[in-house]
Design an enzyme around this catalytic site. Structure first.
Site, mmCIF file in Angstrom:
data_model
loop_
_atom_site.group_PDB
_atom_site.id
_atom_site.type_symbol
_atom_site.label_atom_id
_atom_site.label_comp_id
_atom_site.label_asym_id
_atom_site.label_seq_id
_atom_site.Cartn_x
_atom_site.Cartn_y
_atom_site.Cartn_z
ATOM 1 N N CYS A 29 56.239 33.198 55.325
ATOM 2 C CA CYS A 29 55.541 31.967 54.970
ATOM 3 C C CYS A 29 54.199 32.379 54.370
ATOM 4 O O CYS A 29 53.855 33.576 54.364
ATOM 5 C CB CYS A 29 55.348 31.076 56.194
ATOM 6 S SG CYS A 29 54.695 31.939 57.623
ATOM 7 N N ARG A 121 52.819 44.167 50.250
ATOM 8 C CA ARG A 121 53.875 43.585 49.421
ATOM 9 C C ARG A 121 53.764 44.131 48.009
ATOM 10 O O ARG A 121 52.678 44.155 47.430
ATOM 11 C CB ARG A 121 53.760 42.062 49.412
ATOM 12 C CG ARG A 121 54.982 41.350 48.845
ATOM 13 C CD ARG A 121 54.738 39.878 48.794
ATOM 14 N NE ARG A 121 55.959 39.085 48.719
ATOM 15 C CZ ARG A 121 55.978 37.867 48.206
ATOM 16 N NH1 ARG A 121 54.865 37.310 47.759
ATOM 17 N NH2 ARG A 121 57.113 37.171 48.169
ATOM 18 N N TYR A 154 59.540 42.175 46.478
ATOM 19 C CA TYR A 154 60.106 40.943 45.926
ATOM 20 C C TYR A 154 60.585 41.232 44.504
ATOM 21 O O TYR A 154 59.779 41.593 43.643
ATOM 22 C CB TYR A 154 59.079 39.809 45.934
ATOM 23 C CG TYR A 154 59.664 38.436 45.594
ATOM 24 C CD1 TYR A 154 58.878 37.437 45.036
ATOM 25 C CD2 TYR A 154 61.003 38.136 45.843
ATOM 26 C CE1 TYR A 154 59.404 36.191 44.736
ATOM 27 C CE2 TYR A 154 61.543 36.892 45.555
ATOM 28 C CZ TYR A 154 60.738 35.908 45.006
ATOM 29 O OH TYR A 154 61.263 34.670 44.704
ATOM 30 N N ASP A 246 59.594 30.225 54.041
ATOM 31 C CA ASP A 246 58.934 30.352 52.730
ATOM 32 C C ASP A 246 58.014 29.149 52.462
ATOM 33 O O ASP A 246 57.604 28.914 51.325
ATOM 34 C CB ASP A 246 59.919 30.517 51.578
ATOM 35 C CG ASP A 246 59.201 30.996 50.321
ATOM 36 O OD1 ASP A 246 59.641 30.640 49.213
ATOM 37 O OD2 ASP A 246 58.165 31.685 50.446
HETATM 38 O O1 0GZ Z 1 59.793 32.435 44.027
HETATM 39 C C1 0GZ Z 1 58.571 32.206 44.059
HETATM 40 O O2 0GZ Z 1 57.939 31.522 43.199
HETATM 41 C C2 0GZ Z 1 57.780 32.847 45.145
HETATM 42 C C3 0GZ Z 1 56.422 33.134 44.899
HETATM 43 C C4 0GZ Z 1 55.744 33.865 45.840
HETATM 44 C C5 0GZ Z 1 54.342 34.282 45.578
HETATM 45 O O3 0GZ Z 1 53.688 33.708 44.683
HETATM 46 O O4 0GZ Z 1 53.924 35.235 46.269
HETATM 47 O O5 0GZ Z 1 56.314 34.279 47.007
HETATM 48 C C6 0GZ Z 1 57.609 33.954 47.293
HETATM 49 O O6 0GZ Z 1 58.082 34.336 48.384
HETATM 50 C C7 0GZ Z 1 58.384 33.230 46.336
#
Ligand code: 0GZ
Length: 291
Positions: A29, A121, A154, A246
């Site tokens: 989150c 991250r 990510y 999230d």
């Molecule tokens: O898919 C997304 O837009 C998104 C963006 C962010 C962030 O801006 O860090 O983090 C997430 O977990 C998902």
């Protein structure tokens, strides 16, 4: 001011039918702002609505969860002040994942660790961040070694093949956000998702969050098409999965997810009490609260 097309988070999410086990952790989150205290980063690629710590903790209690892992979002760049503030307010009930500059010092990392940060991250999603040279990420990976932190990554499914050599250079626990964002139209058996499953089979230090059906579904707000992907990962890697809301759901376009409905997906992807306990309690506690 938030982007004109930005959908703010759900103002009154439903009460989930699923009762999370005692000690359940929302392991993904964010907190956004408030902008007048914690301005958004000048290099951000979106401007969200404010989503302060008070609202996050209110949601935690409403959903029947007890702890949060708060992840630095790209709209705050490498300014982790809002995250640290939320961690300091939550004490033992929250841990954090920061985004740091390569110039970060050991003293700064140690201060974040004292506040509850346990990882960094690396974001590869092109619509969110400018690309960062791999050497920069590798130098950050070196800097966090004395802290024993892990690395959250990510990326989107098309990026995976090219990233595997880089991931193999990171010799710490790696947690993949949102299952590596599979294209659910291709199905679980498609080579793309099977490549992701094989990655976890080959590397027991790689974990994944089985989160974000709301981002991946082709049939919003029904999430049934995403369930097989998450369930495959929970059943094959029960000790290396995490779950998160999230919240506050940045950049949603198709709908505003009801967090109560997201919680009610859990028993569909983790069909036994044992799998639910691993997913929601054992795994996040081992990764974030073992020191
Ligand atoms: O898919 C997304 O837009 C998104 C963006 C962010 C962030 O801006 O860090 O983090 C997430 O977990 C998902």
């Amino acid at each position: 001011m938030m982007d004109a097309d930005y959908l703010p988070f759900h103002p009154n999410p439903s009460q989930p039918a699923f009762r999370a086990p005692a000690g359940a952790v929302d392991a993904h989150c964010h907190v956004f702002g408030p902008a007048d205290r914690f301005p958004y980063h000048p290099k951000r690629k979106y401007t969200p609505c404010d989503a302060p710590k008070e609202k996050l903790f209110e949601l935690r209690d409403h959903l029947g969860f007890e702890r949060n892992v708060i992840v630095q979002a790209s709209c705050h760049g490498t300014d982790n002040a809002a995250l640290i503030d939320a961690l300091e307010s939550a004490g033992q009930l929250a841990r954090g994942v920061a985004v740091v500059d390569p110039s970060v010092t050991l003293e700064e990392l140690q201060a974040m660790d004292r506040a509850g940060v346990r990882g960094v991250r690396f974001n590869f999603v092109k619509r969110l961040v400018d690309s960062t040279p791999k050497e920069v990420f590798l130098s950050i990976a070196e800097k966090i070694k004395p802290l024993g932190w892990h690395i959250v990554v990510y990326f989107e499914a098309p990026d995976l093949e090219g990233l595997i050599p880089f991931l193999n250079e990171l010799d710490t626990t790696i947690v993949v956000d949102h299952m590596g964002r599979p294209d659910v139209a291709k199905g679980v058996e498609h080579a793309d998702f099977q490549r992701f499953v094989q990655l976890l089979r080959d590397n027991d230090r790689i974990w994944t969050k089985v989160s974000c059906p709301e981002r991946l579904t082709l049939t919003p707000p029904d999430y049934s098409d995403v369930v097989p992907f998450a369930r495959t990962l929970v059943e094959q890697f029960p000790d290396r999965v995490l779950w998160g809301t999230d919240w506050p759901h940045p950049n949603m376009k198709s709908h505003v997810p009801d967090d109560g409905h997201l919680v009610d997906v859990i028993p569909r992807i983790a069909p036994t009490a044992e799998l639910q306990h691993k997913l929601l309690v054992d795994n996040p506690m081992r990764l974030y609260w073992s020191k």
